[in-house]
Scaffold this motif. Structure first.
Motif, PDB file in Angstrom:
ATOM      1  N   MET A   1      60.493  43.548  48.996  1.00  0.00           N
ATOM      2  CA  MET A   1      59.073  43.290  49.153  1.00  0.00           C
ATOM      3  C   MET A   1      58.514  42.870  47.791  1.00  0.00           C
ATOM      4  SD  MET A   1      57.317  43.644  52.075  1.00  0.00           S
ATOM      5  CE  MET A   1      58.116  44.783  53.152  1.00  0.00           C
ATOM      6  N   ASN A   2      57.596  41.893  47.813  1.00  0.00           N
ATOM      7  CA  ASN A   2      57.031  41.411  46.561  1.00  0.00           C
ATOM      8  C   ASN A   2      55.512  41.242  46.650  1.00  0.00           C
ATOM      9  OD1 ASN A   2      56.596  38.968  47.915  1.00  0.00           O
ATOM     10  ND2 ASN A   2      58.466  38.060  47.150  1.00  0.00           N
ATOM     11  N   VAL A   3      54.933  40.830  45.546  1.00  0.00           N
ATOM     12  CA  VAL A   3      53.483  40.672  45.450  1.00  0.00           C
ATOM     13  C   VAL A   3      52.971  39.649  46.465  1.00  0.00           C
ATOM     14  CG1 VAL A   3      51.609  39.900  43.935  1.00  0.00           C
ATOM     15  CG2 VAL A   3      53.390  41.411  43.045  1.00  0.00           C
ATOM     16  N   GLY A   4      53.729  38.584  46.662  1.00  0.00           N
ATOM     17  CA  GLY A   4      53.326  37.575  47.644  1.00  0.00           C
ATOM     18  C   GLY A   4      53.126  38.165  49.026  1.00  0.00           C
ATOM     19  N   HIS A   5      53.977  39.136  49.405  1.00  0.00           N
ATOM     20  CA  HIS A   5      53.820  39.795  50.703  1.00  0.00           C
ATOM     21  C   HIS A   5      52.490  40.551  50.770  1.00  0.00           C
ATOM     22  CE1 HIS A   5      54.688  41.986  54.364  1.00  0.00           C
ATOM     23  NE2 HIS A   5      54.343  43.083  53.726  1.00  0.00           N
ATOM     24  N   ILE A   6      52.169  41.280  49.715  1.00  0.00           N
ATOM     25  CA  ILE A   6      50.904  42.027  49.695  1.00  0.00           C
ATOM     26  C   ILE A   6      49.732  41.066  49.860  1.00  0.00           C
ATOM     27  CG2 ILE A   6      49.324  43.369  48.240  1.00  0.00           C
ATOM     28  CD1 ILE A   6      51.740  44.858  47.150  1.00  0.00           C
ATOM     29  N   LEU A   7      49.744  39.959  49.118  1.00  0.00           N
ATOM     30  CA  LEU A   7      48.636  39.007  49.210  1.00  0.00           C
ATOM     31  C   LEU A   7      48.579  38.324  50.569  1.00  0.00           C
ATOM     32  CD1 LEU A   7      48.519  37.326  45.686  1.00  0.00           C
ATOM     33  CD2 LEU A   7      47.143  39.212  46.563  1.00  0.00           C
ATOM     34  N   SER A   8      49.732  38.140  51.211  1.00  0.00           N
ATOM     35  CA  SER A   8      49.723  37.521  52.539  1.00  0.00           C
ATOM     36  C   SER A   8      49.054  38.428  53.559  1.00  0.00           C
ATOM     37  CB  SER A   8      51.145  37.165  52.985  1.00  0.00           C
ATOM     38  OG  SER A   8      51.886  38.324  53.317  1.00  0.00           O
ATOM     39  N   VAL A   9      49.101  39.734  53.321  1.00  0.00           N
ATOM     40  CA  VAL A   9      48.479  40.697  54.232  1.00  0.00           C
ATOM     41  C   VAL A   9      47.003  40.887  53.888  1.00  0.00           C
ATOM     42  CG1 VAL A   9      48.489  43.116  54.967  1.00  0.00           C
ATOM     43  CG2 VAL A   9      50.647  41.889  54.688  1.00  0.00           C
ATOM     44  N   LYS A  10      46.694  41.101  52.613  1.00  0.00           N
ATOM     45  CA  LYS A  10      45.320  41.428  52.218  1.00  0.00           C
ATOM     46  C   LYS A  10      44.457  40.208  51.924  1.00  0.00           C
ATOM     47  CE  LYS A  10      44.112  42.158  47.738  1.00  0.00           C
ATOM     48  NZ  LYS A  10      43.677  42.885  46.646  1.00  0.00           N
ATOM     49  N   GLY A  11      45.082  39.090  51.640  1.00  0.00           N
ATOM     50  CA  GLY A  11      44.352  37.892  51.257  1.00  0.00           C
ATOM     51  C   GLY A  11      44.357  37.731  49.750  1.00  0.00           C
ATOM     52  N   SER A  12      43.982  36.554  49.306  1.00  0.00           N
ATOM     53  CA  SER A  12      44.061  36.265  47.874  1.00  0.00           C
ATOM     54  C   SER A  12      42.692  36.062  47.234  1.00  0.00           C
ATOM     55  CB  SER A  12      44.936  35.038  47.642  1.00  0.00           C
ATOM     56  OG  SER A  12      44.405  33.918  48.330  1.00  0.00           O
ATOM     57  N   GLU A  13      41.634  36.408  47.948  1.00  0.00           N
ATOM     58  CA  GLU A  13      40.292  36.253  47.380  1.00  0.00           C
ATOM     59  C   GLU A  13      40.118  37.192  46.188  1.00  0.00           C
ATOM     60  OE1 GLU A  13      35.653  36.121  48.826  1.00  0.00           O
ATOM     61  OE2 GLU A  13      37.107  37.183  50.060  1.00  0.00           O
ATOM     62  N   VAL A  14      39.624  36.644  45.094  1.00  0.00           N
ATOM     63  CA  VAL A  14      39.380  37.415  43.885  1.00  0.00           C
ATOM     64  C   VAL A  14      37.966  37.111  43.421  1.00  0.00           C
ATOM     65  CG1 VAL A  14      40.099  37.891  41.522  1.00  0.00           C
ATOM     66  CG2 VAL A  14      41.796  37.185  43.201  1.00  0.00           C
ATOM     67  N   TYR A  15      37.197  38.153  43.164  1.00  0.00           N
ATOM     68  CA  TYR A  15      35.866  37.958  42.607  1.00  0.00           C
ATOM     69  C   TYR A  15      36.016  37.783  41.108  1.00  0.00           C
ATOM     70  CZ  TYR A  15      34.366  39.493  47.150  1.00  0.00           C
ATOM     71  OH  TYR A  15      34.182  39.588  48.491  1.00  0.00           O
ATOM     72  N   THR A  16      35.460  36.692  40.612  1.00  0.00           N
ATOM     73  CA  THR A  16      35.581  36.388  39.191  1.00  0.00           C
ATOM     74  C   THR A  16      34.203  36.130  38.591  1.00  0.00           C
ATOM     75  OG1 THR A  16      35.837  34.014  39.579  1.00  0.00           O
ATOM     76  CG2 THR A  16      37.854  35.333  39.531  1.00  0.00           C
ATOM     77  N   LEU A  17      34.162  36.233  37.286  1.00  0.00           N
ATOM     78  CA  LEU A  17      32.966  35.888  36.528  1.00  0.00           C
ATOM     79  C   LEU A  17      33.389  35.136  35.282  1.00  0.00           C
ATOM     80  CD1 LEU A  17      30.878  39.214  36.551  1.00  0.00           C
ATOM     81  CD2 LEU A  17      30.299  37.078  37.713  1.00  0.00           C
ATOM     82  N   ASP A  18      32.451  34.450  34.688  1.00  0.00           N
ATOM     83  CA  ASP A  18      32.655  33.837  33.388  1.00  0.00           C
ATOM     84  C   ASP A  18      32.430  34.913  32.331  1.00  0.00           C
ATOM     85  OD1 ASP A  18      31.369  32.409  30.878  1.00  0.00           O
ATOM     86  OD2 ASP A  18      32.543  30.904  31.962  1.00  0.00           O
ATOM     87  N   ALA A  19      33.141  34.842  31.221  1.00  0.00           N
ATOM     88  CA  ALA A  19      33.034  35.852  30.167  1.00  0.00           C
ATOM     89  C   ALA A  19      31.649  35.881  29.514  1.00  0.00           C
ATOM     90  CB  ALA A  19      34.110  35.618  29.106  1.00  0.00           C
ATOM     91  N   LYS A  20      30.818  34.895  29.821  1.00  0.00           N
ATOM     92  CA  LYS A  20      29.459  34.871  29.265  1.00  0.00           C
ATOM     93  C   LYS A  20      28.473  35.699  30.095  1.00  0.00           C
ATOM     94  CE  LYS A  20      30.245  30.373  27.252  1.00  0.00           C
ATOM     95  NZ  LYS A  20      30.371  28.999  27.657  1.00  0.00           N
TER      96      LYS A  20
END
Length: 143
Positions: A1-20
């Motif tokens: 099992m690898n990280v790709g499997h986890i993301l395939s189940v939970k999704g790959s959406e990531v909340y991001t911001l700019d460092a400013k």
């Protein structure tokens, strides 16, 4: 099992911001999204840093509430450990345990493609244990 499997189940959406963005804006996003960390990205979609609830608590304790008006870039972790889609889950767990952090950005070809939390790993491990137990029950029943 690898990280790709986890993301395939939970999704790959990531909340991001700019460092400013300010720490106050960061706190607001963490609370609104009910998440524990935010990845800060550079202009190319790469990881510039990460900041967690714990990081914010530490900087508040050290510098006081006025730090909330400062850019998050002043408080974020810049030497971010990352993993790839092919990283085995046991390696990921070891890295997170050793580093004592709960979130790890997933990077492929220099670009952020997901975020894995310790909760994601625990959920995966529990599901795997349940599958293994079911297989054992089936094996015993067939015997």
């Amino acid at each position: 099992m690898n990280v790709g499997h986890i993301l395939s189940v939970k999704g790959s959406e990531v909340y991001t911001l700019d460092a400013k963005a300010t720490l106050a804006e960061t706190v607001s996003v963490l609370a609104e999204r009910r998440i524990g960390a935010i990845v800060l990205v550079d202009g190319r979609g790469g990881v510039a840093g990460i900041i967690s609830e714990r990081d914010i608590v530490r900087v508040l304790a050290k510098s006081g509430a006025e730090v909330l008006d400062k850019p998050v870039g002043e408080a974020m972790t810049v030497k971010v450990k990352t993993c790839g889609l092919e990283t085995p889950i046991d390696d990921l767990l070891a890295t997170m345990t050793k580093g004592r952090f709960r979130h790890l950005p997933v990077v492929e070809n220099g670009r952020l493609v997901g975020l894995v939390s310790i909760g994601d790993i625990v959920k995966n491990k529990i599901e795997q244990a349940e599958r293994d137990a079911e297989k054992m029950r089936e094996y015993i029943a067939a015997g």
